[in-house]
Design a protein around this motif. Structure first.
Motif, PDB file in Angstrom:
ATOM      1  N   GLU A 158       0.844  -1.191   0.000  1.00 11.37           N
ATOM      2  CA  GLU A 158       0.000   0.000   0.000  1.00 11.37           C
ATOM      3  C   GLU A 158       0.884   1.247   0.000  1.00 11.37           C
ATOM      4  N   VAL A 159       0.463   2.244  -0.770  1.00 10.88           N
ATOM      5  CA  VAL A 159       1.190   3.516  -0.856  1.00 10.88           C
ATOM      6  C   VAL A 159       0.287   4.619  -0.318  1.00 10.88           C
ATOM      7  N   ILE A 160       0.798   5.397   0.614  1.00 11.38           N
ATOM      8  CA  ILE A 160       0.021   6.457   1.261  1.00 11.38           C
ATOM      9  C   ILE A 160       0.647   7.805   0.930  1.00 11.38           C
ATOM     10  N   ASP A 161      -0.148   8.719   0.427  1.00 12.74           N
ATOM     11  CA  ASP A 161       0.314  10.080   0.150  1.00 12.74           C
ATOM     12  C   ASP A 161       0.345  10.897   1.431  1.00 12.74           C
ATOM     13  N   ILE A 162       1.418  11.671   1.604  1.00  8.98           N
ATOM     14  CA  ILE A 162       1.529  12.599   2.730  1.00  8.98           C
ATOM     15  C   ILE A 162       1.399  14.010   2.174  1.00  8.98           C
ATOM     16  N   PRO A 163       0.282  14.658   2.401  1.00 11.31           N
ATOM     17  CA  PRO A 163       0.081  15.982   1.800  1.00 11.31           C
ATOM     18  C   PRO A 163       0.999  17.011   2.437  1.00 11.31           C
ATOM     19  N   PRO A 164       1.297  18.075   1.714  1.00  5.10           N
ATOM     20  CA  PRO A 164       2.078  19.165   2.302  1.00  5.10           C
ATOM     21  C   PRO A 164       1.234  19.904   3.334  1.00  5.10           C
ATOM     22  N   PRO A 165       1.851  20.706   4.181  1.00  2.56           N
ATOM     23  CA  PRO A 165       1.072  21.452   5.178  1.00  2.56           C
ATOM     24  C   PRO A 165       0.083  22.396   4.488  1.00  2.56           C
ATOM     25  N   SER A 166      -1.129  22.431   5.022  1.00  4.50           N
ATOM     26  CA  SER A 166      -2.153  23.290   4.432  1.00  4.50           C
ATOM     27  C   SER A 166      -1.980  24.748   4.824  1.00  4.50           C
ATOM     28  N   GLU A 167      -1.346  24.971   5.963  1.00  3.03           N
ATOM     29  CA  GLU A 167      -1.069  26.329   6.412  1.00  3.03           C
ATOM     30  C   GLU A 167       0.437  26.531   6.525  1.00  3.03           C
ATOM     31  N   THR A 168       0.920  27.585   5.906  1.00  2.34           N
ATOM     32  CA  THR A 168       2.349  27.884   5.948  1.00  2.34           C
ATOM     33  C   THR A 168       2.546  29.384   6.150  1.00  2.34           C
ATOM     34  N   ARG A 169       3.788  29.758   6.373  1.00  2.00           N
ATOM     35  CA  ARG A 169       4.132  31.176   6.488  1.00  2.00           C
ATOM     36  C   ARG A 169       5.398  31.436   5.686  1.00  2.00           C
ATOM     37  N   THR A 170       5.390  32.504   4.923  1.00  2.00           N
ATOM     38  CA  THR A 170       6.579  32.904   4.175  1.00  2.00           C
ATOM     39  C   THR A 170       7.424  33.823   5.051  1.00  2.00           C
ATOM     40  N   TYR A 171       8.664  33.437   5.271  1.00  2.00           N
ATOM     41  CA  TYR A 171       9.571  34.177   6.146  1.00  2.00           C
ATOM     42  C   TYR A 171      10.517  35.051   5.317  1.00  2.00           C
ATOM     43  N   PRO A 172      11.021  36.122   5.894  1.00  2.00           N
ATOM     44  CA  PRO A 172      12.026  36.922   5.189  1.00  2.00           C
ATOM     45  C   PRO A 172      13.232  36.072   4.780  1.00  2.00           C
ATOM     46  N   LYS A 173      13.917  36.513   3.741  1.00  2.00           N
ATOM     47  CA  LYS A 173      15.043  35.743   3.213  1.00  2.00           C
ATOM     48  C   LYS A 173      16.168  35.609   4.232  1.00  2.00           C
ATOM     49  N   ASN A 174      16.404  36.664   5.004  1.00  2.45           N
ATOM     50  CA  ASN A 174      17.485  36.656   5.985  1.00  2.45           C
ATOM     51  C   ASN A 174      16.937  36.512   7.399  1.00  2.45           C
ATOM     52  N   GLN A 175      17.726  35.889   8.253  1.00  3.39           N
ATOM     53  CA  GLN A 175      17.373  35.759   9.664  1.00  3.39           C
ATOM     54  C   GLN A 175      17.418  37.138  10.332  1.00  3.39           C
TER      55      GLN A 175
END
Length: 585
Positions: A436-453
């Protein structure tokens, strides 16, 4: 693995988590996968697993590892045959989705992303090398799903270093994606345990204090993770070394990039991190908060190979710099007809001669010649090693070449490029023993962070350094611990001290500008990001693009970035006498 599994009655471990992957073996295994000559997984995992299997089966210990490297399915098959041959009742699953070169090239062709190098800022379209393999860093929730569906051993490729621990904790406690604080604590617990004995005294600047505990067997970390996400770190009973606030601070500061720590499942916010000593060899992790994961994940791209050769001379005694200059001049003259075909050529004097040396080894330095080219024929013996050796009769006094010339013949090395790919294009799947093969979906909620820390060039808590009283010139490392490491061509280095007043001094001493001065000739003008971890009494720096392209193809002998901290600790600063009176590290 056998040591830990066989000792279950004394150390009842629920899951053995192992990290076999680094950017160094990612590129090597990528080359192995493409040429198809040998298996492209990590064989040392099988050496560790085989004798441990009877105990794993007896005590029903789960296993999650990323030793699949670039041949995860094949490693799964080998493990399944090994388990069957031993007559053991164990279910083996494997994870796919980390091999992403087709997705990446398709996205690039559509122009959806420039695929900027997260270390250098370069665009993939401007890269001077041809991509042959790409692996994305997967999270741990596929591992959790495999365990949930009955798997005993989960074989992965390029899941992140901490993902096996995230997956194990998420499965055990039945956490949801929305349990961000809990996932973040498991994430950091995975970071603390991913590097074997680093949390118990390996690569630790206080190593001299551990000699009485036994350097030869410093033990392995064990992380205890509660349903609420609380983490305590201990180690296997009967081992040497120690688990302490300082050993954990050392590992914590290794390879982080700043106060934001990214994983495909969660972002750990590290600003308020601290460690609490509970009892001997039991330390609690505090202050970790969780935030949404980014919509992207890191991808490592391996290029078709270039070639490298190197050769060494020994220089002894007086005038080492002049002797090095002489032999370099002579070698360059002989290489001149072919030098235009070299991508890189470097002459390096490694070490220095002390005043009035008391033995010949102490008076000897290594003169290293290293070159890289696109074709092996450009580094053929007549074009590299002969020009390196032929000056022997007219070179500096005492001229002695190294007679082991195996490194002087061309070998493959791989350029490596680090970028980001949307998690949404990755086909993260679990393959169970039932097919059996199970798909793991990507997170439905994400946040885009600035390029630099987030960065702060100087401390906000200003204090006059003169108020600490009389000082003496001494190495920074006399009272300051440090730890450094690599991520691509970026190098991080964290410094920490033992006492609160020393931390006030450290905060005010270690500005970004002062670190540039400490780096001296090693500073090449790159961006430096600075942050503070007050709970650890630590100041952290990220040195962008500091490591000459990274471990897979660097010309530097500090190819892992681990010696940057030791170099900086050796630099002389004005140390308050009252701190020295407390004792040296």
């Amino acid at each position: 693995m056998t040591l830990l599994a066989s000792n279950y009655k004394n150390d009842p471990i629920d899951v053995l988590a192992g990290d076999w992957m680094s950017e160094g073996n990612m590129t090597v295994r990528a080359g192995t996968k493409i040429n198809g000559q040998v298996d492209a997984y990590e064989p040392t995992f099988l050496e560790a697993l085989e004798p441990a299997l009877p105990y794993i089966a007896k005590y029903r210990i789960k296993v999650a590892i990323n030793a699949g490297a670039s041949d995860t399915k094949k490693l799964h098959e080998v493990v399944a045959r090994m388990v069957k041959a031993k007559g053991l009742d164990l279910s083996i699953a494997w994870i796919s989705g980390d091999e992403v070169l087709p997705h990446l090239l398709e996205t690039q062709k559509r122009g959806d992303s420039p695929f900027e190098n997260i270390c250098t800022g370069e665009r993939l379209g401007d890269w001077q090398f041809e991509s042959m393999y790409a692996q994305a860093y997967l999270g741990g929730l596929g591992i959790a799903k495999a365990f949930e569906r009955g798997a005993d051993i989960v074989v992965c490729g390029r899941v992140s270093d901490a993902s096996p621990v995230i997956g194990a904790a998420s499965w055990w406690h039945n956490w949801k994606r929305s349990d961000l604080d809990k996932l973040a604590n498991a994430f950091v617990a995975g970071h603390l345990s991913e590097c074997s004995s680093y949390s118990t005294g390996g690569n630790y600047t206080g190593f001299k204090d551990l000699e009485c505990l036994g350097w030869e067997n410093i033990g392995y970390p064990i992380v205890e993770i509660s349903t609420s996400g609380e983490v305590i770190v201990t180690k296997n009973k009967g081992s040497g070394g120690e688990v302490s606030v300082d050993t954990l601070t050392s590992q914590f500061l290794y390879e982080i990039q700043g106060p934001w720590y990214f994983n495909s499942d969660v972002t750990a916010i590290l600003d308020d991190v601290s460690f609490e000593h509970i009892s001997t060899n039991r330390v609690a992790l505090r202050g970790i908060k969780g935030a949404l994961p980014p919509p992207t994940t890191k991808v490592g791209i391996t290029a078709k190979p270039i070639y490298q050769a190197e050769m060494h001379w020994f220089i002894t005694g007086l005038d080492a710099a002049s002797k090095a200059r002489m032999i370099e001049h002579q070698i360059r003259a002989l290489m001149a007809p072919h030098i235009q075909n070299f991508l890189h050529l470097s002459f390096q004097t490694i070490g220095s001669v002390p005043e009035n040396p008391t033995n010949q080894n102490a008076a000897t330095v290594d003169f290293r010649v290293i070159a890289q080219a696109r074709k092996a024929e450009h580094l053929a013996p007549a074009k590299f090693v002969r020009p390196c050796i032929d000056p022997i009769m007219c070179a500096y006094p005492g001229a002695t070449p190294h007679l082991d010339l195996r490194q002087a013949f061309p070998k493959e090395v791989f350029e490596y490029y680090v970028t980001l790919l949307p998690q949404s294009v990755i086909s993260h799947q679990v393959h169970l023993s039932t097919d059996e093969v199970i798909d793991i979906p990507p997170p439905s909620e994400t946040r885009t962070y600035p390029k630099n820390q987030p960065t702060q060039d100087t401390t906000a808590k200003k204090f006059d350094l003169a108020s600490f009283g009389a000082t003496v010139r001494a190495p920074l490392g006399t009272i300051v611990h440090a730890r450094s490491g690599d991520k691509g061509s970026d190098c991080n280095v964290g410094f920490w001290v033992r006492h609160a007043d020393e931390y006030t001094w450290l905060q005010n001493l270690l500005s970004t500008e002062f670190v540039k001065q400490l780096l001296a000739d090693e500073y090449k003008g790159g961006r430096i990001e600075r942050c503070e971890f007050p709970g650890l009494k630590a100041v952290h720096f990220l040195l962008k693009d500091h490591l000459d392209r990274g471990v897979s193809c660097t010309l530097s002998v500090d190819f892992l970035g681990k010696n940057c901290a030791e170099y900086l600790r050796a630099r002389m600063v004005d140390v308050p006498l009252k701190f020295l009176a407390r004792g040296r590290i």
